[in-house]
Design a protein around this motif. Structure first.
Motif, PDB file in Angstrom:
ATOM      1  N   GLU A 147      82.838  15.380  19.012  1.00 32.73           N
ATOM      2  CA  GLU A 147      82.603  14.929  20.433  1.00 32.73           C
ATOM      3  C   GLU A 147      82.491  16.360  21.300  1.00 32.73           C
ATOM      4  O   GLU A 147      83.567  17.175  21.042  1.00 32.73           O
ATOM      5  N   LEU A 148      81.586  16.331  21.870  1.00 32.71           N
ATOM      6  CA  LEU A 148      81.357  17.354  22.995  1.00 32.71           C
ATOM      7  C   LEU A 148      81.245  16.884  24.457  1.00 32.71           C
ATOM      8  O   LEU A 148      80.319  15.800  24.726  1.00 32.71           O
ATOM      9  N   GLU A 149      81.991  16.976  25.311  1.00 32.72           N
ATOM     10  CA  GLU A 149      82.309  16.441  26.594  1.00 32.72           C
ATOM     11  C   GLU A 149      82.339  17.454  27.952  1.00 32.72           C
ATOM     12  O   GLU A 149      82.871  18.418  27.517  1.00 32.72           O
ATOM     13  N   GLN A 150      81.160  17.427  28.649  1.00 27.83           N
ATOM     14  CA  GLN A 150      81.089  18.498  29.579  1.00 27.83           C
ATOM     15  C   GLN A 150      81.149  17.632  31.002  1.00 27.83           C
ATOM     16  O   GLN A 150      80.479  16.337  31.134  1.00 27.83           O
ATOM     17  N   MET A 151      81.690  18.350  32.088  1.00 28.26           N
ATOM     18  CA  MET A 151      81.830  17.987  33.348  1.00 28.26           C
ATOM     19  C   MET A 151      81.045  18.816  34.199  1.00 28.26           C
ATOM     20  O   MET A 151      81.253  19.977  33.927  1.00 28.26           O
ATOM     21  N   PHE A 152      80.405  18.265  35.128  1.00 33.14           N
ATOM     22  CA  PHE A 152      79.787  19.024  36.126  1.00 33.14           C
ATOM     23  C   PHE A 152      79.865  18.715  37.391  1.00 33.14           C
ATOM     24  O   PHE A 152      80.063  17.462  37.773  1.00 33.14           O
ATOM     25  N   ASP A 161      68.507  16.836  38.676  1.00 35.64           N
ATOM     26  CA  ASP A 161      68.710  16.865  36.990  1.00 35.64           C
ATOM     27  C   ASP A 161      69.834  18.000  36.707  1.00 35.64           C
ATOM     28  O   ASP A 161      69.532  18.985  37.312  1.00 35.64           O
ATOM     29  N   LEU A 162      70.587  17.777  35.653  1.00 36.64           N
ATOM     30  CA  LEU A 162      71.615  18.720  35.473  1.00 36.64           C
ATOM     31  C   LEU A 162      70.963  19.508  34.402  1.00 36.64           C
ATOM     32  O   LEU A 162      71.625  20.600  33.775  1.00 36.64           O
ATOM     33  N   ALA A 163      69.717  19.367  33.925  1.00 34.01           N
ATOM     34  CA  ALA A 163      69.194  20.396  32.997  1.00 34.01           C
ATOM     35  C   ALA A 163      69.216  21.762  33.437  1.00 34.01           C
ATOM     36  O   ALA A 163      68.925  22.340  34.397  1.00 34.01           O
ATOM     37  N   GLY A 164      69.831  22.822  32.536  1.00 37.56           N
ATOM     38  CA  GLY A 164      70.328  24.000  32.782  1.00 37.56           C
ATOM     39  C   GLY A 164      71.269  24.192  33.493  1.00 37.56           C
ATOM     40  O   GLY A 164      71.787  25.531  34.048  1.00 37.56           O
ATOM     41  N   ALA A 165      72.186  23.174  34.199  1.00 34.69           N
ATOM     42  CA  ALA A 165      73.366  23.372  34.815  1.00 34.69           C
ATOM     43  C   ALA A 165      74.679  23.963  34.058  1.00 34.69           C
ATOM     44  O   ALA A 165      74.539  23.516  32.776  1.00 34.69           O
ATOM     45  N   THR A 166      75.195  24.457  34.616  1.00 38.06           N
ATOM     46  CA  THR A 166      76.463  25.208  33.974  1.00 38.06           C
ATOM     47  C   THR A 166      77.575  24.004  34.105  1.00 38.06           C
ATOM     48  O   THR A 166      78.190  23.764  35.378  1.00 38.06           O
ATOM     49  N   PRO A 167      78.327  23.551  33.064  1.00 33.72           N
ATOM     50  CA  PRO A 167      79.461  22.718  33.294  1.00 33.72           C
ATOM     51  C   PRO A 167      80.703  23.469  33.737  1.00 33.72           C
ATOM     52  O   PRO A 167      80.562  24.649  33.617  1.00 33.72           O
ATOM     53  N   VAL A 168      81.385  22.616  34.418  1.00 36.81           N
ATOM     54  CA  VAL A 168      82.564  23.346  35.250  1.00 36.81           C
ATOM     55  C   VAL A 168      83.691  23.225  34.040  1.00 36.81           C
ATOM     56  O   VAL A 168      84.288  24.298  34.087  1.00 36.81           O
ATOM     57  N   PHE A 169      83.596  22.280  33.225  1.00 38.55           N
ATOM     58  CA  PHE A 169      84.439  22.527  31.875  1.00 38.55           C
ATOM     59  C   PHE A 169      83.929  21.742  30.655  1.00 38.55           C
ATOM     60  O   PHE A 169      83.231  20.842  31.209  1.00 38.55           O
ATOM     61  N   THR A 170      84.181  22.136  29.608  1.00 38.77           N
ATOM     62  CA  THR A 170      84.005  21.696  28.352  1.00 38.77           C
ATOM     63  C   THR A 170      85.052  21.222  27.559  1.00 38.77           C
ATOM     64  O   THR A 170      85.752  21.959  27.335  1.00 38.77           O
ATOM     65  N   THR A 171      85.164  20.206  26.905  1.00 32.26           N
ATOM     66  CA  THR A 171      86.102  19.846  25.858  1.00 32.26           C
ATOM     67  C   THR A 171      85.333  19.515  24.543  1.00 32.26           C
ATOM     68  O   THR A 171      84.268  18.816  24.395  1.00 32.26           O
ATOM     69  N   LYS A 172      85.888  20.035  23.539  1.00 32.52           N
ATOM     70  CA  LYS A 172      85.243  19.779  22.071  1.00 32.52           C
ATOM     71  C   LYS A 172      86.328  18.874  21.376  1.00 32.52           C
ATOM     72  O   LYS A 172      87.596  19.379  21.594  1.00 32.52           O
ATOM     73  N   ALA A 173      86.175  17.733  20.738  1.00 33.22           N
ATOM     74  CA  ALA A 173      87.296  17.096  19.750  1.00 33.22           C
ATOM     75  C   ALA A 173      86.555  16.805  18.597  1.00 33.22           C
ATOM     76  O   ALA A 173      85.343  16.637  18.371  1.00 33.22           O
TER      77      ALA A 173
END
Length: 181
Positions: A147-152, A161-173
């Motif tokens: 699971e890859l979860e990204q917050m923007f 559109d969030l295409a190309g946006a940099t996530p504020v943080f990312t979690t992987k599980a």
């Protein structure tokens, strides 16, 4: 910048020395929609929140309706209210042993940072999950997933559109789903 409470929750998840274990369940899709199942979002979100934060399950009120599966609301002890609204969903047609999903959600967080009367913090979330299982037995008893979860911060893109946006943080599980007998 990432909201402090969300960063703290992510950091707590990383500090876990042992895997976090919680019950999850799925509900059968109505026959008119074909065969299959969808995650019981209220049940799963409440149990995951309790497992990650050590908050008693009785202090979490999760609301979700399978007839309107795009909205999940979590009411937490202390008055915090978080609403997840899926705005875009896609999935691969399952193969005999894999499939993947992707969802974009608008997250409205009112009170998690302690500002109960404040204006909700609006964020965007993307969650991608890739599932894999051994298709040789007659009944699948274990499914592994990544699971890859990204917050923007949607204000960074003007809520576009969030295409190309940099996530504020990312979690992987790494997820392991096992059938309870």
């Amino acid at each position: 910048a990432a909201p402090a409470k969300l960063l703290e929750a992510a950091q707590q998840e990383l500090k876990q020395a042992i895997p976090v274990t919680y019950e999850a369940r799925f509900v059968q899709i109505a026959e008119s929609e074909g065969q299959g199942a969808i995650a019981d979002r209220a049940f799963n979100a409440a149990r995951r929140q309790a497992a990650l934060t050590s908050v008693p399950l009785n202090d979490i009120d999760a609301r979700w309706d399978p007839a309107n599966p795009n909205i999940l609301t979590l009411a937490l002890a202390g008055g915090a209210l978080v609403e997840y609204k899926v705005t875009k969903r896609s999935f691969e047609a399952p193969s005999s042993s894999t499939f993947g999903t992707s969802e974009y959600s608008r997250v409205a967080d009112a009170g998690s940072a302690g500002l109960i009367s404040g204006v909700p913090l609006i964020m965007a979330q993307r969650q991608q999950v890739r599932y894999k299982w051994d298709s040789t037995p007659l009944q699948v008893d274990r499914i592994d997933a990544l699971e890859l979860e990204q917050m923007f911060d949607p204000t960074a893109t003007g809520f576009a559109d969030l295409a190309g946006a940099t996530p504020v943080f990312t979690t992987k599980a790494r997820l392991t789903l096992t059938r309870i007998s």
